[in-house]
Design a protein around this motif. Structure first.
Motif, PDB file in Angstrom:
ATOM      1  N   SER A  97     -50.284  66.867 -41.183  1.00 13.66           N
ATOM      2  CA  SER A  97     -49.505  67.473 -42.266  1.00 13.66           C
ATOM      3  C   SER A  97     -48.725  68.684 -41.764  1.00 13.66           C
ATOM      4  N   ALA A  98     -49.383  69.494 -40.910  1.00 12.69           N
ATOM      5  CA  ALA A  98     -48.705  70.684 -40.370  1.00 12.69           C
ATOM      6  C   ALA A  98     -47.528  70.280 -39.491  1.00 12.69           C
ATOM      7  N   GLU A  99     -47.720  69.265 -38.661  1.00 15.75           N
ATOM      8  CA  GLU A  99     -46.628  68.791 -37.810  1.00 15.75           C
ATOM      9  C   GLU A  99     -45.478  68.247 -38.647  1.00 15.75           C
ATOM     10  N   LYS A 100     -45.820  67.540 -39.727  1.00 16.44           N
ATOM     11  CA  LYS A 100     -44.795  67.001 -40.604  1.00 16.44           C
ATOM     12  C   LYS A 100     -44.016  68.118 -41.277  1.00 16.44           C
ATOM     13  N   ASP A 101     -44.752  69.154 -41.770  1.00 15.93           N
ATOM     14  CA  ASP A 101     -44.086  70.295 -42.407  1.00 15.93           C
ATOM     15  C   ASP A 101     -43.193  71.013 -41.415  1.00 15.93           C
ATOM     16  N   LYS A 102     -43.672  71.163 -40.178  1.00 14.59           N
ATOM     17  CA  LYS A 102     -42.874  71.840 -39.144  1.00 14.59           C
ATOM     18  C   LYS A 102     -41.600  71.059 -38.855  1.00 14.59           C
TER      19      LYS A 102
END
Length: 277
Positions: A97-102
Motif C-alpha cells: 500500500s505504501a509503495e502504491k501511495d508513493k
C-alpha cells in the motif's frame, strides 16, 4: 512287548507346571499390557487384588500428562506460526500500500509539473502573439500614413498631411502650464503633451517617457524628420521627451518655470530619437 501296551491309557493329560508358564508384557498406546501364555484363569478369579495392579494408574497418568504437554506445546507452536504469518501478511500488505501511495504521489507530482510547463508555454505563446500583433499593427499604421515632409530632413520646409496636423496642435499648446501628471487640456507634463499630440493623428503612445523612448524605431539625431520623438536619458529609461517640428527646433513641456515652449535643439541637446510614423 507288553500285552497292555496296546490298551488305551485312562490317565488325564498332565497340566503344565507353573514353571512352564510364560509371562509376556508390553506397552501399547501408553498403556501397559500383559499376556500370560498357558495360564488358565479360574472362573472365580475375575479381578486381581488392587495391591497387584496399583502401579498401572501411575504409569498411565504420567504418560497422559506428557502427551498432553506435548499436545499443548504443538498447539502453541502452531498458534505462534499462524500469528507470525498474519503479521507478515499485514506487513506485506502495508508495504504494498505504501509503495502504491508513493507511486501515485510521484505520478501526481509529474502531472502537476507537466501542467505547469504547459501553462508557462501557453503564456509565452500568448505574449509572443500579442507582441507580434503590436509590431504588425505599428507597421500597418506606418505604411498607411502620409510622409511627414516633402522636403529633405531637417530642412525646415513646410509639412503636409498628418505632420501638419501634429505640428499645428503642438503650436496651439505653447504657453500652457507644465504640471507633473496633468493630461490637458489646460496643462500638461512632457509625456502627456506628446501623447495628446499624436492622438490627433490616430497614433496611440504609451503614457510615460520611458516607454515613449522605445515606442518606435531608433533614428540618429543627424537624420531627424518632423514628428520624431526626442528623448533625454537612455532609451527605456528616458526622463524627458519632446517632438521635433523641423527647422532644428522642438516643442515640449519643459518644466514648471517655462511651461510649454518651442526651443532649438542647441537649447538642450537630446540623447536620441525614435520614429513612430
Amino acid at each position: 512287548m507288553s500285552p497292555n501296551s496296546l490298551i488305551p491309557s485312562h490317565r488325564k493329560p498332565r497340566r503344565p507346571s507353573p514353571s512352564s508358564r510364560a509371562l509376556r508384557a508390553g506397552v501399547t498406546g501408553g498403556f501397559l499390557t500383559l499376556a500370560v501364555t498357558g495360564v488358565t484363569v479360574p472362573a472365580d478369579a475375575a479381578e486381581k487384588p488392587v495391591s497387584e495392579t496399583q502401579e498401572m494408574p501411575t504409569i498411565t497418568a504420567a504418560l497422559a500428562t506428557s502427551a498432553a504437554k506435548s499436545a499443548d506445546t504443538a498447539e502453541q507452536t502452531a498458534f505462534n506460526y499462524e500469528r507470525q504469518a498474519l503479521q507478515d501478511s499485514a506487513l506485506s500488505k502495508a508495504g504494498e500500500s505504501a509503495e502504491k501511495d508513493k507511486a501515485e504521489a510521484v505520478k501526481k507530482a509529474k502531472a502537476a509539473e507537466f501542467a505547469s510547463q504547459r501553462k508557462a508555454e501557453a503564456v509565452k505563446k500568448v505574449q509572443g502573439a500579442r507582441k507580434a500583433e503590436a509590431v504588425q499593427a505599428r507597421a500597418s499604421r506606418s505604411a498607411e500614413r502620409t510622409p511627414l515632409s516633402t522636403a529633405s530632413p531637417d530642412s525646415g520646409s513646410s509639412t503636409t498631411g498628418s505632420s501638419a496636423t501634429l505640428v499645428a496642435f503642438l503650436k496651439a499648446q505653447l504657453g500652457k502650464a507644465y504640471v507633473l501628471g496633468a493630461s490637458g487640456p489646460s496643462s500638461y507634463d512632457c509625456s502627456s503633451l506628446t501623447q495628446a499630440a499624436f492622438s490627433q493623428i490616430g497614433v496611440d503612445l504609451p503614457r510615460v517617457s520611458q516607454d515613449q523612448s522605445t515606442a518606435g524605431t531608433q533614428v540618429g539625431l543627424d537624420n531627424l524628420q518632423v514628428g520624431d520623438i526626442l528623448y533625454w536619458g537612455s532609451a527605456g529609461s528616458a526622463y524627458h521627451v519632446g517632438v521635433y517640428v523641423g527647422g532644428g527646433k522642438f516643442i515640449g513641456a519643459q518644466n514648471p518655470s517655462t511651461g510649454i515652449v518651442e526651443r532649438p535643439l542647441s537649447y538642450d541637446q537630446p540623447t536620441g530619437a525614435v520614429r513612430v510614423l
